[in-house]
Design a protein around this motif. Structure first.
Motif, mmCIF file in Angstrom:
data_model
loop_
_atom_site.group_PDB
_atom_site.id
_atom_site.type_symbol
_atom_site.label_atom_id
_atom_site.label_comp_id
_atom_site.label_asym_id
_atom_site.label_seq_id
_atom_site.Cartn_x
_atom_site.Cartn_y
_atom_site.Cartn_z
ATOM 1 N N LEU A 1 0.838 -1.206 0.000
ATOM 2 C CA LEU A 1 0.000 0.000 0.000
ATOM 3 C C LEU A 1 0.872 1.255 0.000
ATOM 4 O O LEU A 1 0.560 2.232 -0.673
ATOM 5 C CB LEU A 1 -0.938 -0.007 1.209
ATOM 6 N N MET B 1 2.219 1.775 -3.434
ATOM 7 C CA MET B 1 1.134 2.261 -4.288
ATOM 8 C C MET B 1 0.917 3.749 -4.087
ATOM 9 O O MET B 1 0.787 4.512 -5.036
ATOM 10 C CB MET B 1 -0.169 1.580 -3.869
ATOM 11 N N LEU B 2 0.874 4.139 -2.819
ATOM 12 C CA LEU B 2 0.593 5.530 -2.484
ATOM 13 C C LEU B 2 1.664 6.437 -3.076
ATOM 14 O O LEU B 2 1.371 7.467 -3.677
ATOM 15 C CB LEU B 2 0.558 5.662 -0.956
ATOM 16 N N ALA C 1 2.309 5.174 -7.354
ATOM 17 C CA ALA C 1 1.151 5.158 -8.257
ATOM 18 C C ALA C 1 0.277 6.386 -8.060
ATOM 19 O O ALA C 1 -0.076 7.056 -9.020
ATOM 20 C CB ALA C 1 0.338 3.891 -8.034
ATOM 21 N N VAL C 2 -0.046 6.703 -6.802
ATOM 22 C CA VAL C 2 -0.969 7.815 -6.579
ATOM 23 C C VAL C 2 -0.232 9.148 -6.679
ATOM 24 O O VAL C 2 -0.617 10.022 -7.442
ATOM 25 C CB VAL C 2 -1.682 7.672 -5.228
ATOM 26 N N PRO D 1 0.762 1.897 -12.588
ATOM 27 C CA PRO D 1 -0.649 1.743 -12.212
ATOM 28 C C PRO D 1 -0.767 1.196 -10.785
ATOM 29 O O PRO D 1 0.150 0.504 -10.312
ATOM 30 C CB PRO D 1 -1.184 0.726 -13.207
ATOM 31 N N VAL D 2 -1.873 1.513 -10.122
ATOM 32 C CA VAL D 2 -2.074 1.060 -8.745
ATOM 33 C C VAL D 2 -2.116 -0.459 -8.678
ATOM 34 O O VAL D 2 -1.478 -1.074 -7.836
ATOM 35 C CB VAL D 2 -3.374 1.659 -8.170
ATOM 36 N N SER D 3 -2.871 -1.072 -9.585
ATOM 37 C CA SER D 3 -3.042 -2.514 -9.498
ATOM 38 C C SER D 3 -3.376 -3.055 -10.870
ATOM 39 O O SER D 3 -3.463 -2.315 -11.844
ATOM 40 C CB SER D 3 -4.171 -2.847 -8.534
ATOM 41 N N ARG E 1 4.664 -2.273 -16.632
ATOM 42 C CA ARG E 1 4.516 -1.351 -15.508
ATOM 43 C C ARG E 1 3.748 -1.990 -14.349
ATOM 44 O O ARG E 1 3.970 -1.665 -13.194
ATOM 45 C CB ARG E 1 3.732 -0.115 -15.932
ATOM 46 N N ILE F 1 3.847 -4.959 -13.232
ATOM 47 C CA ILE F 1 4.518 -5.977 -12.433
ATOM 48 C C ILE F 1 5.526 -5.360 -11.461
ATOM 49 O O ILE F 1 5.912 -5.995 -10.473
ATOM 50 C CB ILE F 1 5.201 -7.025 -13.353
ATOM 51 N N VAL G 1 -3.764 -7.598 -2.755
ATOM 52 C CA VAL G 1 -3.563 -6.151 -2.682
ATOM 53 C C VAL G 1 -3.416 -5.559 -4.078
ATOM 54 O O VAL G 1 -3.995 -4.521 -4.386
ATOM 55 C CB VAL G 1 -2.336 -5.821 -1.800
ATOM 56 N N PHE G 2 -2.654 -6.219 -4.953
ATOM 57 C CA PHE G 2 -2.402 -5.648 -6.264
ATOM 58 C C PHE G 2 -3.378 -6.155 -7.336
ATOM 59 O O PHE G 2 -3.160 -5.907 -8.519
ATOM 60 C CB PHE G 2 -0.967 -5.953 -6.703
ATOM 61 N N ALA G 3 -4.425 -6.841 -6.941
ATOM 62 C CA ALA G 3 -5.387 -7.416 -7.880
ATOM 63 C C ALA G 3 -4.650 -8.188 -8.971
ATOM 64 O O ALA G 3 -4.940 -8.063 -10.150
ATOM 65 C CB ALA G 3 -6.274 -6.329 -8.498
ATOM 66 N N LEU H 1 8.362 -10.519 -19.071
ATOM 67 C CA LEU H 1 7.731 -9.205 -18.929
ATOM 68 C C LEU H 1 7.235 -8.718 -20.275
ATOM 69 O O LEU H 1 6.135 -8.184 -20.396
ATOM 70 C CB LEU H 1 8.723 -8.202 -18.344
ATOM 71 N N VAL I 1 -11.649 -6.048 -11.706
ATOM 72 C CA VAL I 1 -11.783 -6.795 -10.461
ATOM 73 C C VAL I 1 -10.601 -6.474 -9.555
ATOM 74 O O VAL I 1 -9.460 -6.816 -9.857
ATOM 75 C CB VAL I 1 -11.838 -8.308 -10.724
ATOM 76 N N ILE I 2 -10.866 -5.762 -8.456
ATOM 77 C CA ILE I 2 -9.819 -5.406 -7.494
ATOM 78 C C ILE I 2 -10.303 -5.860 -6.117
ATOM 79 O O ILE I 2 -11.145 -5.214 -5.499
ATOM 80 C CB ILE I 2 -9.551 -3.881 -7.512
ATOM 81 N N PRO I 3 -9.800 -7.004 -5.634
ATOM 82 C CA PRO I 3 -10.366 -7.585 -4.401
ATOM 83 C C PRO I 3 -10.173 -6.718 -3.155
ATOM 84 O O PRO I 3 -11.040 -6.691 -2.296
ATOM 85 C CB PRO I 3 -9.612 -8.911 -4.240
ATOM 86 N N ASP I 4 -9.064 -6.023 -3.050
ATOM 87 C CA ASP I 4 -8.784 -5.284 -1.823
ATOM 88 C C ASP I 4 -9.447 -3.908 -1.847
ATOM 89 O O ASP I 4 -9.277 -3.135 -2.796
ATOM 90 C CB ASP I 4 -7.274 -5.136 -1.667
ATOM 91 N N THR J 1 -7.116 -0.862 -2.105
ATOM 92 C CA THR J 1 -6.554 -0.747 -3.457
ATOM 93 C C THR J 1 -7.573 -0.118 -4.406
ATOM 94 O O THR J 1 -7.223 0.701 -5.253
ATOM 95 C CB THR J 1 -6.124 -2.125 -3.985
ATOM 96 N N LEU K 1 -7.482 3.530 -3.834
ATOM 97 C CA LEU K 1 -6.263 4.123 -4.393
ATOM 98 C C LEU K 1 -6.333 4.179 -5.917
ATOM 99 O O LEU K 1 -5.886 5.153 -6.526
ATOM 100 C CB LEU K 1 -5.032 3.320 -3.959
ATOM 101 N N ALA L 1 -5.846 7.514 -7.985
ATOM 102 C CA ALA L 1 -4.789 7.649 -8.987
ATOM 103 C C ALA L 1 -5.361 7.843 -10.389
ATOM 104 O O ALA L 1 -4.619 8.132 -11.321
ATOM 105 C CB ALA L 1 -3.900 6.407 -8.961
ATOM 106 N N ASP M 1 -6.849 5.429 -12.143
ATOM 107 C CA ASP M 1 -6.847 4.178 -12.914
ATOM 108 C C ASP M 1 -8.265 3.735 -13.240
ATOM 109 O O ASP M 1 -8.492 3.062 -14.234
ATOM 110 C CB ASP M 1 -6.159 3.050 -12.127
#
Lengths: 303, 509
Positions: free
Chosen positions: A143, A146-147, A150-151, A157-159, A165, A167, A246-248, B16, B215-218, B221, B224, B228, B230
């Protein structure tokens, strides 16, 4: 290999049997929704899925299907178990490799330098860093990253899953955690090797310091490290639930945990079987690396 | 060593690169990205869609009767409907010229298919219907076992009308065929669901070209990702983060009182709460207004025992709701023989302290906070309340074995404006834990009568019975919260919960 797979499946099957909650009821909740549940629906499912039979019969039935190459169908989605796992495995593999790369890039240099400069400020600094890395919870570090990245900075990207990017942040989150352990192990293993007589021989031969450290010290010090990294990699292939959530990140870790919570036996057993296979495979690779690192290790001649 | 490292790096790079760069430039297309917590595991009406899947279903599938943002019943796929034989028979007159996503025509046969033995709602016996038949191409007749407000059942997002083309000739599900404003184009497991505008939509034409559900489980997140940029929209924001989002000038938080209420359901068949005085003592001990203000950041409305949200039908304004009154709670405990004789703050009876086991699901952080507030306030009244935080399987087992005194939960027969929820305390219900023939009788009468005046009176009686008998103490009426970035225009939040209203939504440049 077969023995491992059988043993692991057997143990998980019975562990799940001991888990609280009746599978038929959990399936009914998935199918009809918790609020619409009736006792009759549960009874019908119990009969239809053979859940009223003794547990050893259920296990036998499952085993029979697996031997015919049929892992069954997920109770949650109704899709074949193999399809479900294969859909997520590439994401897990990518994250595992990237996290391992991050980990090794941090851990090996840090461990070697800390060993060479034992008791120096550098040593204390890296080892404190390692301690922090071990103790920092993954979700929290994730988190924070991310903050910041990403933010606030908007670099990544956040997730989610997609381009390179995506990964970066999960790989760093996961990689730093395991780097800490590897760095400490590299340091202690290096210290041990540096104290050996053959290091004195190498110096006496007049070899350059760089050759000595890279070619003689590190190569010998790597054997316990490779063992550890192999284990770590095996675990990474099982997915990292917290980081994936956390990162979906659409990996197998979350799939496995969802299967456990939903009491989705077929999916769970399938996951476990495939993970066991991965572990055996990784161990094989580790053994091959041993041979390369230390030519004295030769498996075919027996020991 | 160096070779090994280089090798590892090369593999990493290759992998990657394999991810592929698919960052799309924002062209003139209107694409709304929505963050949801769980994937759509199922598109077939033979199963119940759970979690956030219903938000996605509500874009693809439609119901015969729909709800406006304030829960008023409005025509959906049925233009009008009427009941006959005192509510035992219902006739639905279908909208003409509506096409399914596969191009086939929507007609009576599709409705008959959607409520056939194959559908989850009929199979599970949730819809009290004995026969569904086509009177002509555009009229469907539903026959029920007893008089029921069937139109309110048919608003449920999870029981929609699907085209017979969604299954193949062998009866296997192929793909979702609905009539909704958007159709499914692509789903990537655990990642995203892409919907595309249905150009032939019969109603208000969607302005968005595509809707992408990520789909973002948390939950953190999701927030955020919205901050951001997204995603453009985020459904279900945890209470502590709502205030934070409200401070963000780039984000609009939409809130509306929903149909869901959190409640403490008592085990009235075993343990201390077999005594109604103790259940009333709980009701007098818990300050639900304080709970909303202090534990939930002011999100939600204090229920003070009210059995269902005031936004629903047959809500009564002047109900005798509970005011927190510790003295009354003590008096009730004393009257039941429970007193603190040893001065440890916990009341006893026959030398046994009053221990209470409260089950809470580990899935909802809101309910966990509520449970902690209840625990503290019950402790002040003399209860020794322990919380057991359990996952679904463990909770279900404890509940089935009667190994609990109280469960904190929400939902149960909650959809649309009709208070179906009160059936939870009906002794016929699997999760009732309560037996009161007088209550059963009033609930049955309220559901079956067709006289509006009488219905209102009966539901008032039901609400008053729940307040007096306390089979459950109702804590907080939930608020539905949807946060959008300011580039999203035209969004109107609806009170119905698993329903996402995207009519009129467009993106500003």
């Amino acid at each position: 290999m077969l023995a491992v797979a059988f043993g692991v499946s057997f143990v998980t099957f019975f562990l799940m049997y001991l888990a609280p909650g009746e599978p038929a009821e959990m399936i009914a909740i998935t199918r009809y929704g918790a609020e619409n549940l009736t006792a009759e629906q549960v009874a019908v499912i119990r009969l239809a899925e053979g859940l009223d039979q003794p547990v050893y019969l259920q296990f036998g039935r499952w085993l029979g299907h697996v031997l015919q190459g049929d892992l069954g169908v997920s109770l949650i989605s109704g899709e074949p178990v193999l399809t479900e796992i294969l859909a997520r495995f590439p994401a897990t593999l990518q994250l595992a490799v990237a996290a391992m790369a991050v980990s090794l890039l941090i851990a090996l240099p840090a461990g070697v330098i800390a060993a060479l400069k034992q008791h120096s400020a550098v040593d204390y600094f890296t080892m404190t860093g390692a301690l922090l890395g071990v103790s920092m919870p993954n979700f929290w570090l994730g988190l924070l990253l991310m903050l910041l990245f990403a933010v606030n900075l908007g670099w990544f990207p956040v997730s989610g899953y997609g381009g390179w990017r995506n990964i970066v942040l999960p790989a760093i989150t996961l990689g730093t955690g395991i780097a800490a352990v590897t760095a400490r192990l590299t340091r202690s293993s290096m210290l041990e090797v540096l104290a050996q007589d053959y290091m004195l021989t190498a110096r006496a031969k007049g070899l350059g310091e760089g050759r000595i450290i890279a070619g003689h010290a590190l190569k010998n010090a790597l054997i316990p490290v490779v063992t550890m990294v192999g284990l770590q990699f095996g675990h990474l292939l099982e997915g990292a639930v917290v980081v994936e959530t956390v990162f979906a990140w659409p990996g197998v870790g979350k799939l496995l945990v969802d299967a456990i919570f939903a009491r989705d036996y077929a999916l769970l057993q399938g996951c476990v079987l495939i993970f066991a296979g991965c572990f055996v495979l990784v161990n094989l690779v580790v053994d091959l690396i041993y041979v390369w690192l230390d030519p004295r290790i030769r498996y075919e001649k027996g020991g | 060593m160096k070779r090994l490292l280089v090798f590892a790096l090369v593999i990493a790079m290759a992998l990657l690169a394999g991810c592929g760069a698919k960052e799309e430039a924002a062209v003139q297309e209107q694409v709304l990205t929505v963050a949801i917590g769980t994937d759509v595991e199922n598109w077939d009406i033979s199963k119940f869609p759970d979690g956030d899947a219903r938000f996605v279903w509500s874009q693809v599938y439609e119901t015969l009767v729909r709800l406006d943002p304030d829960l008023k019943l409005v025509p959906g796929l049925a233009e009008k409907w009427e009941s006959q034989e005192a509510g035992k028979v219902w006739l639905f007159h279908l909208r003409k010229g509506v096409k399914f996503h596969d191009g086939t025509l929507f007609n009576a046969a599709a409705v008959v298919y959607s409520y056939s033995e194959r559908s989850n709602v009929i199979k599970a016996g949730t819809l009290p219907v004995t026969k569904v038949e086509a009177v002509d191409d555009y009229t469907v007749k539903f026959t029920c076992q007893q008089p029921v407000p069937l139109d309110t059942y048919l608003t449920h997002v999870a029981w929609p009308v699907a085209g017979p083309g969604s299954i193949d000739s062998a009866g296997n599900f192929v793909n979702p065929v609905g009539t909704g404003p958007f159709k499914l184009v692509k789903q990537t497991k655990s990642q995203e669901i892409v919907l595309e505008r249905n150009a032939d939509y019969w109603g208000e034409k969607p302005q968005l070209d595509r809707v992408v559900f990520k789909v973002i489980p948390d939950a953190s997140t999701r927030t955020l990702a919205l901050t951001a940029g997204d995603v453009d929209m985020c459904i279900k924001v945890p209470e502590p983060e709502i205030r934070q989002l409200e401070q963000d000038p780039k984000i609009t938080v939409h809130r509306k009182l929903s149909t869901f209420t959190d409640f403490l359901q008592f085990n009235t068949k075993k343990g201390p709460f077999t005594d109604v005085k103790l259940r009333q003592a709980v009701a007098y001990s818990i300050d639900t207004a304080g709970m909303v203000k202090n534990m939930l950041d002011g999100i939600g409305a204090a229920a003070r025992g009210r059995a269902y949200s005031p936004v629903m039908l047959y809500s009564t304004d002047n109900l005798p709701l509970y005011q927190p009154d510790p003295e009354k709670a003590k008096a009730l405990l004393a009257a039941a023989g429970w007193q603190d004789t040893n001065g440890d703050g916990v009341v006893e009876k026959n030398g046994q302290p009053l221990k209470v086991k409260m089950l809470v699901s580990s899935w909802s952080s809101r309910q966990q906070r509520e449970a902690e507030a209840c625990q503290a306030q019950l402790a002040a009244a003399g209860f020794a309340a322990g919380i057991a935080l359990l996952e679904t399987g463990a909770l279900t087992r404890a509940e089935n074995q009667g190994d609990f005194d109280v469960i904190l939960r929400s939902g149960f027969f909650v959809w649309g404006p009709y208070p179906h929820h009160v059936r939870i305390h009906h002794s016929k219900n699997y999760r009732s834990h309560y037996q009161n023939p007088a209550y059963d009788q009033v609930v049955d009468a309220a559901e079956t009568t067709t006289d509006e005046q009488q219905k209102r009176q009966l539901y008032e009686q039901v609400q008053k019975m729940i307040l007096a008998e306390v089979p459950a103490f109702y804590l907080v009426h939930e608020e539905k919260v949807v946060a959008t970035r300011n580039n999203v225009a035209g969004y109107t939040i609806t009170a119905e919960d698993p329903w996402l209203n995207l009519a009129g939504v467009h993106l500003k440049r």
